[in-house]
Design an enzyme around this catalytic site. Sequence first.
Site, PDB file in Angstrom:
ATOM      1  CB  SER A 148       2.138   8.192  -2.552  1.00  0.00           C
ATOM      2  OG  SER A 148       3.195   8.670  -2.047  1.00  0.00           O
ATOM      3  CE1 TYR A 161       3.444   2.546  -0.448  1.00  0.00           C
ATOM      4  CE2 TYR A 161       4.793   4.922  -0.818  1.00  0.00           C
ATOM      5  CZ  TYR A 161       3.551   4.203  -0.449  1.00  0.00           C
ATOM      6  OH  TYR A 161       2.411   4.782   0.077  1.00  0.00           O
TER       7      TYR A 161
HETATM    8  P1  NDP Z   1      -3.237   2.518   6.672  1.00  0.00           P
HETATM    9  O1  NDP Z   1      -2.058   1.438   7.131  1.00  0.00           O
HETATM   10  O2  NDP Z   1      -3.795   3.106   8.259  1.00  0.00           O
HETATM   11  O3  NDP Z   1      -4.215   2.065   6.045  1.00  0.00           O
HETATM   12  C1  NDP Z   1      -4.134   0.932   4.930  1.00  0.00           C
HETATM   13  C2  NDP Z   1      -5.471   0.184   5.008  1.00  0.00           C
HETATM   14  O4  NDP Z   1      -5.279  -0.843   3.902  1.00  0.00           O
HETATM   15  C3  NDP Z   1      -5.610  -0.742   6.387  1.00  0.00           C
HETATM   16  O5  NDP Z   1      -6.992  -0.285   6.738  1.00  0.00           O
HETATM   17  C4  NDP Z   1      -5.583  -1.925   5.769  1.00  0.00           C
HETATM   18  O6  NDP Z   1      -6.580  -2.873   6.572  1.00  0.00           O
HETATM   19  C5  NDP Z   1      -5.740  -2.063   4.398  1.00  0.00           C
HETATM   20  N1  NDP Z   1      -5.234  -3.127   3.857  1.00  0.00           N
HETATM   21  C6  NDP Z   1      -3.909  -3.511   3.575  1.00  0.00           C
HETATM   22  N2  NDP Z   1      -3.621  -4.530   2.754  1.00  0.00           N
HETATM   23  C7  NDP Z   1      -4.899  -5.013   2.476  1.00  0.00           C
HETATM   24  C8  NDP Z   1      -5.242  -6.056   1.621  1.00  0.00           C
HETATM   25  N3  NDP Z   1      -4.596  -6.911   1.165  1.00  0.00           N
HETATM   26  N4  NDP Z   1      -6.716  -6.024   1.569  1.00  0.00           N
HETATM   27  C9  NDP Z   1      -7.658  -5.413   2.049  1.00  0.00           C
HETATM   28  N5  NDP Z   1      -7.201  -4.332   2.586  1.00  0.00           N
HETATM   29  C10 NDP Z   1      -5.814  -4.145   2.885  1.00  0.00           C
HETATM   30  O7  NDP Z   1      -2.356   3.574   6.087  1.00  0.00           O
HETATM   31  P2  NDP Z   1      -2.836   4.772   5.005  1.00  0.00           P
HETATM   32  O8  NDP Z   1      -4.064   5.233   5.532  1.00  0.00           O
HETATM   33  O9  NDP Z   1      -1.824   5.892   5.233  1.00  0.00           O
HETATM   34  O10 NDP Z   1      -3.054   4.285   3.949  1.00  0.00           O
HETATM   35  C11 NDP Z   1      -3.889   4.710   2.853  1.00  0.00           C
HETATM   36  C12 NDP Z   1      -3.428   4.685   1.284  1.00  0.00           C
HETATM   37  O11 NDP Z   1      -2.657   5.913   1.397  1.00  0.00           O
HETATM   38  C13 NDP Z   1      -2.140   3.678   0.912  1.00  0.00           C
HETATM   39  O12 NDP Z   1      -2.488   3.363  -0.416  1.00  0.00           O
HETATM   40  C14 NDP Z   1      -0.909   4.327   1.080  1.00  0.00           C
HETATM   41  O13 NDP Z   1       0.170   3.775   0.320  1.00  0.00           O
HETATM   42  C15 NDP Z   1      -1.369   5.828   0.873  1.00  0.00           C
HETATM   43  N6  NDP Z   1      -0.354   6.847   1.335  1.00  0.00           N
HETATM   44  C16 NDP Z   1      -0.235   6.774   2.499  1.00  0.00           C
HETATM   45  C17 NDP Z   1       0.774   8.121   3.074  1.00  0.00           C
HETATM   46  C18 NDP Z   1       0.952   8.546   4.487  1.00  0.00           C
HETATM   47  O14 NDP Z   1       2.051   8.999   4.697  1.00  0.00           O
HETATM   48  N7  NDP Z   1       0.506   7.677   5.338  1.00  0.00           N
HETATM   49  C19 NDP Z   1       1.148   8.955   2.035  1.00  0.00           C
HETATM   50  C20 NDP Z   1       0.754   8.695   0.692  1.00  0.00           C
HETATM   51  C21 NDP Z   1       0.083   7.848   0.256  1.00  0.00           C
HETATM   52  P3  NDP Z   1      -6.218  -4.323   7.008  1.00  0.00           P
HETATM   53  O15 NDP Z   1      -4.768  -4.432   7.611  1.00  0.00           O
HETATM   54  O16 NDP Z   1      -7.104  -4.602   8.134  1.00  0.00           O
HETATM   55  O17 NDP Z   1      -6.576  -4.956   5.777  1.00  0.00           O
END
Ligand code: NDP
Length: 253
Positions: A148, A161
């Site tokens: 990020s 975070y």
């Molecule tokens: P989302 O919340 O849409 O996606 C996160 C995904 O991670 C979900 O599909 C969730 O699915 C999965 N997840 C969470 N915990 C677990 C777990 N314990 N085991 C397996 N899967 C897990 O957010 P984003 O797409 O934004 O996030 C993707 C990445 O991008 C993250 O690492 C985030 O930190 C990073 N990011 C996001 C930004 C933003 O502005 N959105 C900016 C910069 C970085 P489920 O709950 O079904 O497990």
Amino acid sequence: MSYDNLAGRTAVVTGAASGMGAATAALLASHGARVALLARRADRLETLAAKITADGGQALAVTVDVTDAESVRVAAERIRREYGRVDLVVNSAGVMLPNPIDAGRTDEWARMLDTNLTGVLRIIDAFRADLLAAAAEGHPADLVNISSIGAHISFPNYAVYGATKAALTHLSASLRTEFGPRDVRVTNIEPGLTDTELGGHIDNAELTEQLDGMFRAIGPLSSEDVADLIAYVTSRAAHVNLRQVIVLPTRQA
Ligand code: NDP
């Protein structure tokens, strides 16, 4: 060069239930990669797998919790059994749980560390031998970590975070020194504001409103924007490694 050379690759995408992970999985599949979809919500994964299949692609829904070592081990075994060796891994699973440090939310700190950092390490450990073997045979091999912009900026309430993401950025850079000489690319993607479900787990109304305000003021990237970047970096010639990419909405300073 187009994305054509993604055809025939075998990918694992964590966080594929939503956001960047789901968009990346769909895009890789649309270019001919076989994609294992990993997350906890089985229904989401099944729906995405069905859509990819209906569109002519190949996808495997694999329910996994990256905070659970045994769950990751079982998932990796199943993927190798059904798809064989993996040559592209995208770590997109993550959680963002901001709160003032004074709130002492050790539960949130533990969850972020265990998902965003140790969870990534569990996935790397489960698939590193696959990536190294693919590269040794002269095939492209990719490890993509979604860190990020938070790895580089200081922002009140997001200290833990940001720390998990700074650690991930550092991990990616360090892993290049071990994997690069063995032809496995490591790419660290550092997005800014992106329209996903990430902010939906914040349990502090004031911080939810603050984040909403940033979305309104800046205008976010879409998950598809980030997926496009991941398809780009993983489809370059195998000797070309974009090691670190910061991608921001144009209006985000
Ligand atoms: P989302 O919340 O849409 O996606 C996160 C995904 O991670 C979900 O599909 C969730 O699915 C999965 N997840 C969470 N915990 C677990 C777990 N314990 N085991 C397996 N899967 C897990 O957010 P984003 O797409 O934004 O996030 C993707 C990445 O991008 C993250 O690492 C985030 O930190 C990073 N990011 C996001 C930004 C933003 O502005 N959105 C900016 C910069 C970085 P489920 O709950 O079904 O497990």
